[in-house]
Design an enzyme around this catalytic site. Sequence first.
Site, PDB file in Angstrom:
ATOM      1  N   THR A 141      -3.906  -0.885  -0.879  1.00 28.91           N
ATOM      2  CA  THR A 141      -2.448  -0.909  -0.967  1.00 28.91           C
ATOM      3  C   THR A 141      -1.970  -1.908  -2.021  1.00 28.91           C
ATOM      4  O   THR A 141      -0.821  -1.862  -2.442  1.00 28.91           O
ATOM      5  CB  THR A 141      -1.846  -1.171   0.428  1.00 28.91           C
ATOM      6  OG1 THR A 141      -2.427  -0.225   1.335  1.00 28.91           O
ATOM      7  CG2 THR A 141      -0.356  -0.972   0.459  1.00 28.91           C
ATOM      8  N   PHE A 187       4.564  -3.617  -4.349  1.00 28.37           N
ATOM      9  CA  PHE A 187       5.567  -4.050  -5.323  1.00 28.37           C
ATOM     10  C   PHE A 187       5.205  -5.408  -5.924  1.00 28.37           C
ATOM     11  O   PHE A 187       6.029  -6.031  -6.591  1.00 28.37           O
ATOM     12  CB  PHE A 187       6.964  -4.066  -4.680  1.00 28.37           C
ATOM     13  CG  PHE A 187       7.589  -2.689  -4.623  1.00 28.37           C
ATOM     14  CD1 PHE A 187       6.804  -1.547  -4.563  1.00 28.37           C
ATOM     15  CD2 PHE A 187       8.961  -2.526  -4.657  1.00 28.37           C
ATOM     16  CE1 PHE A 187       7.362  -0.287  -4.517  1.00 28.37           C
ATOM     17  CE2 PHE A 187       9.546  -1.257  -4.619  1.00 28.37           C
ATOM     18  CZ  PHE A 187       8.732  -0.134  -4.543  1.00 28.37           C
ATOM     19  N   HIS A 231       4.928  -3.376   5.427  1.00 30.13           N
ATOM     20  CA  HIS A 231       4.148  -4.580   5.708  1.00 30.13           C
ATOM     21  C   HIS A 231       3.458  -4.473   7.070  1.00 30.13           C
ATOM     22  O   HIS A 231       3.246  -5.479   7.739  1.00 30.13           O
ATOM     23  CB  HIS A 231       5.056  -5.809   5.700  1.00 30.13           C
ATOM     24  CG  HIS A 231       5.590  -6.153   4.343  1.00 30.13           C
ATOM     25  ND1 HIS A 231       6.488  -7.175   4.123  1.00 30.13           N
ATOM     26  CD2 HIS A 231       5.336  -5.614   3.124  1.00 30.13           C
ATOM     27  CE1 HIS A 231       6.775  -7.235   2.824  1.00 30.13           C
ATOM     28  NE2 HIS A 231       6.093  -6.296   2.205  1.00 30.13           N
TER      29      HIS A 231
HETATM   30  C1  LIG Z   1       4.981   0.632  -1.295  1.00 28.70           C
HETATM   31  C2  LIG Z   1       4.471  -0.684  -0.803  1.00 28.70           C
HETATM   32  C3  LIG Z   1       5.006  -1.854  -1.316  1.00 28.70           C
HETATM   33  C4  LIG Z   1       4.528  -3.086  -0.877  1.00 28.70           C
HETATM   34  N1  LIG Z   1       4.973  -4.211  -1.478  1.00 28.70           N
HETATM   35  C5  LIG Z   1       4.422  -5.402  -1.174  1.00 28.70           C
HETATM   36  C6  LIG Z   1       4.756  -6.562  -1.922  1.00 28.70           C
HETATM   37  O1  LIG Z   1       5.517  -6.510  -2.887  1.00 28.70           O
HETATM   38  N2  LIG Z   1       4.190  -7.747  -1.545  1.00 28.70           N
HETATM   39  C7  LIG Z   1       3.325  -7.836  -0.491  1.00 28.70           C
HETATM   40  O2  LIG Z   1       2.864  -8.932  -0.192  1.00 28.70           O
HETATM   41  N3  LIG Z   1       2.982  -6.737   0.228  1.00 28.70           N
HETATM   42  C8  LIG Z   1       3.471  -5.522  -0.116  1.00 28.70           C
HETATM   43  N4  LIG Z   1       3.059  -4.402   0.553  1.00 28.70           N
HETATM   44  C9  LIG Z   1       2.090  -4.540   1.666  1.00 28.70           C
HETATM   45  C10 LIG Z   1       0.677  -4.947   1.201  1.00 28.70           C
HETATM   46  O3  LIG Z   1       0.315  -4.292   0.017  1.00 28.70           O
HETATM   47  C11 LIG Z   1      -0.339  -4.689   2.306  1.00 28.70           C
HETATM   48  O4  LIG Z   1       0.044  -5.414   3.451  1.00 28.70           O
HETATM   49  C12 LIG Z   1      -1.759  -5.125   1.945  1.00 28.70           C
HETATM   50  O5  LIG Z   1      -2.143  -4.623   0.691  1.00 28.70           O
HETATM   51  C13 LIG Z   1      -2.721  -4.631   3.022  1.00 28.70           C
HETATM   52  O6  LIG Z   1      -4.042  -4.993   2.705  1.00 28.70           O
HETATM   53  P1  LIG Z   1      -5.244  -4.513   3.633  1.00 28.70           P
HETATM   54  O7  LIG Z   1      -6.480  -5.064   3.040  1.00 28.70           O
HETATM   55  O8  LIG Z   1      -4.927  -4.833   5.038  1.00 28.70           O
HETATM   56  O9  LIG Z   1      -5.247  -2.921   3.535  1.00 28.70           O
HETATM   57  P2  LIG Z   1      -5.383  -1.976   2.273  1.00 28.70           P
HETATM   58  O10 LIG Z   1      -5.142  -2.700   1.016  1.00 28.70           O
HETATM   59  O11 LIG Z   1      -4.533  -0.792   2.561  1.00 28.70           O
HETATM   60  O12 LIG Z   1      -6.917  -1.563   2.270  1.00 28.70           O
HETATM   61  C14 LIG Z   1      -7.481  -0.612   3.139  1.00 28.70           C
HETATM   62  C15 LIG Z   1      -8.518   0.176   2.346  1.00 28.70           C
HETATM   63  O13 LIG Z   1      -9.341   0.888   3.252  1.00 28.70           O
HETATM   64  C16 LIG Z   1      -9.530   2.189   2.778  1.00 28.70           C
HETATM   65  N5  LIG Z   1      -9.839   3.038   3.930  1.00 28.70           N
HETATM   66  C17 LIG Z   1      -9.029   3.338   4.966  1.00 28.70           C
HETATM   67  N6  LIG Z   1      -9.656   4.139   5.836  1.00 28.70           N
HETATM   68  C18 LIG Z   1     -10.888   4.341   5.341  1.00 28.70           C
HETATM   69  C19 LIG Z   1     -11.996   5.094   5.794  1.00 28.70           C
HETATM   70  N7  LIG Z   1     -11.954   5.795   6.930  1.00 28.70           N
HETATM   71  N8  LIG Z   1     -13.127   5.104   5.039  1.00 28.70           N
HETATM   72  C20 LIG Z   1     -13.193   4.392   3.879  1.00 28.70           C
HETATM   73  N9  LIG Z   1     -12.162   3.677   3.395  1.00 28.70           N
HETATM   74  C21 LIG Z   1     -11.014   3.647   4.130  1.00 28.70           C
HETATM   75  C22 LIG Z   1      -8.223   2.533   2.097  1.00 28.70           C
HETATM   76  O14 LIG Z   1      -8.356   3.619   1.222  1.00 28.70           O
HETATM   77  C23 LIG Z   1      -7.884   1.221   1.420  1.00 28.70           C
HETATM   78  O15 LIG Z   1      -8.470   1.123   0.149  1.00 28.70           O
HETATM   79  C24 LIG Z   1       3.524  -3.149   0.140  1.00 28.70           C
HETATM   80  C25 LIG Z   1       3.006  -1.963   0.662  1.00 28.70           C
HETATM   81  C26 LIG Z   1       3.455  -0.740   0.184  1.00 28.70           C
HETATM   82  C27 LIG Z   1       2.855   0.518   0.730  1.00 28.70           C
END
Ligand SMILES: Cc1cc2nc3c(=O)[nH]c(=O)nc-3n(C[C@H](O)[C@H](O)[C@H](O)COP(=O)(O)OP(=O)(O)OC[C@H]3O[C@@H](n4cnc5c(N)ncnc54)[C@H](O)[C@@H]3O)c2cc1C
Length: 625
Positions: free
Chosen positions: A134, A139, A547
Amino acid sequence: MKLPLSTRPAAPRLSLAEMAERLSRNNPLTSLRDARVRDVPDAALLKEYDFVVVGGGTAGCVLANRLSENPSWSVLLLEAGGDEAIFTDIPLLASYVANTNYNWGYHAQPSPDYCRAMKGQACNWPRGKVLGGTSVLNFMVYGRGSPHDFDEWESLGNPGWGYRDVLPYFKRSEDVQVDSLRDSPYHGHGGPLTVTESPWQSPMAPAFLEAASEMGYPVLDHNGPHMTGFSFTLATLRNGSRCSAAKAFLRPVQHRPNLHVVKRARVTRVLVDRATANTVGVEFVRNHQWRVAKARQEVVLSAGTLNSPQILMLSGLGPADHLRALGIPVVRDLPGVGENLQDHVSCFGCVTFLLNDTVSVVESRESRRLGSVVNYWVTQDGPLTSPGGAEGIAFVNTPRNREPDRPDMELSFGPGALSGDSSGSLRGLLGIDAAFFKKMFGEVEGRDAFTVNPVLLRPKSRGRVRLRSANPFHWPLLFANYYADEEDLRVMVEGLKMGVALGETKGYARWGARLHSRPAPGCEQHAFRSDEYWACAARTISTNLHHQSGTCRMGPASDPGAVVDPQLRVHGVRGLRVVDASIMPTIISGHPTGAVYMIAEKAADMIKRAWATDGQLVRRWAANR
Ligand SMILES: Cc1cc2nc3c(=O)[nH]c(=O)nc-3n(C[C@H](O)[C@H](O)[C@H](O)COP(=O)(O)OP(=O)(O)OC[C@H]3O[C@@H](n4cnc5c(N)ncnc54)[C@H](O)[C@@H]3O)c2cc1C
């Protein structure tokens, strides 16, 4: 009143040599080349790895990097998506990315109580399906939340997670490139993640900071000891482009021989021995073939707030009654899996100010301006470097807040609006219904405008993730439950009024700013600007900042809702951790990506320490083939 047009000195003119140098390090061809991460073919996969990381997203890229720093360890990273693209690098196109296959495409279950303006009354919940996760869709706003957020985590039974403990991990990731923060003890230098301000500002930027004193707030660094106040946006940008988790953490180390990255690999479950509760490995599907990857030491689940609980439940780790109802054999009854979902609900478009001057970003005008595109590639400047359009952020206290040093409301200022969204990409991201849009914004389409978006920082309402079925390819059921607790609505109403007050400060009057007064369809029965109207608007245009957090909450074994312990190990299972936004016990009062990087850095350290003391690091990777 005459205002200065910019609070920053004008950028120095670049010489031809400097332009050529910038173009060589940042152009469509180098972007495309650099985005490719080596994919390990099936034949080269090992039978067993020391660590298997599920999800190459924000947290997963950090773990892949930090765990493979030890050349004795073999690390496998499994990611469902592929590489980033050229357009995912361009900051202003952030909302466009969510309209592509780089997004899993989830949306929350429909409800009559919120998201009424959205297609099918269901809010979109985009998530990145790509290396970088994500962080490739987001953003780019870089924040950490309030120091009190982490002290609260610690007070909930999580020793080692207080602010003084986590600050070093925030700094470890960071390479801050803002002159005024160079000597700040709260920022890091030389880390993999570039954090800076957008090189470009709209002419309205100074008015935002002037509003601070008019509203009685300081201008400060939100990531310092106090966060209540106004600031320009700090963002994860490098050379005017997006600095994703993959760019920062994965690409530079992808050629380490002990790190295997497998793209387009969909993990379907974690394999846990029912009798011993030992984690064996994971099952995944690539190229329509089912495979198993074994983990000698640990599986680390970093699939994000929506997919980590889904994978746990598919693996028999979750609420026993729910799993039994779907015919999934229960390995461990963990009632907290999928519960405690928290999000930052907002009301994007509710507070839109129309302008008399061409000082905002109007998409149709910008896309015709060749200069903007040339600027972006050659000087790495111009409106295309604006991180999703969020130029300034204010963290403020509504009258309902009882902790003044821990704001309950964010007001984000964007020098553009839904009225200027001519391609529909912003509407597509939010899922706003076409007829609704036409009624509310049709008559002002293409006009200059800006937006103040109020964001509820510490929601009391809780949503949940549930399985739709035992089929791992079915989307999970996502329940947002926005405004289930009435207090959330009361705080949002105050936030909306503060957002209007911000737009009505003197600085913006220079451009004739006036509140767009076409009421949200469905709320016409209420007097415009009354509390009742704002409450209705909030339940109707329930946009969110995506978020989502908290579905595998960290907490002690004595807490029945806790899924992982303070070492992020799944309760009752050996060799399995969860490391991503899902472990947050309470959502932080700010943008979460900075905290996700911190969680992953800290987890990598905990893993290193755990295995180092067990003396199990001696195994050479080469001997595993
Ligand atoms: C449109 C948008 C705008 C945002 N803007 C901001 C911002 O400006 N600032 C900020 O701080 N946060 C922002 N966020 C939130 C932030 O990006 C997320 O909270 C953060 O990136 C989450 O990180 P994570 O590691 O938990 O998950 P993710 O980064 O989502 O990583 C999960 C990964 O696991 C993979 N995955 C999932 N299921 C499987 C599976 N079954 N097998 C293999 N791979 C899998 C996915 O493809 C992904 O690559 C935004 C989110 C969005 C959607």
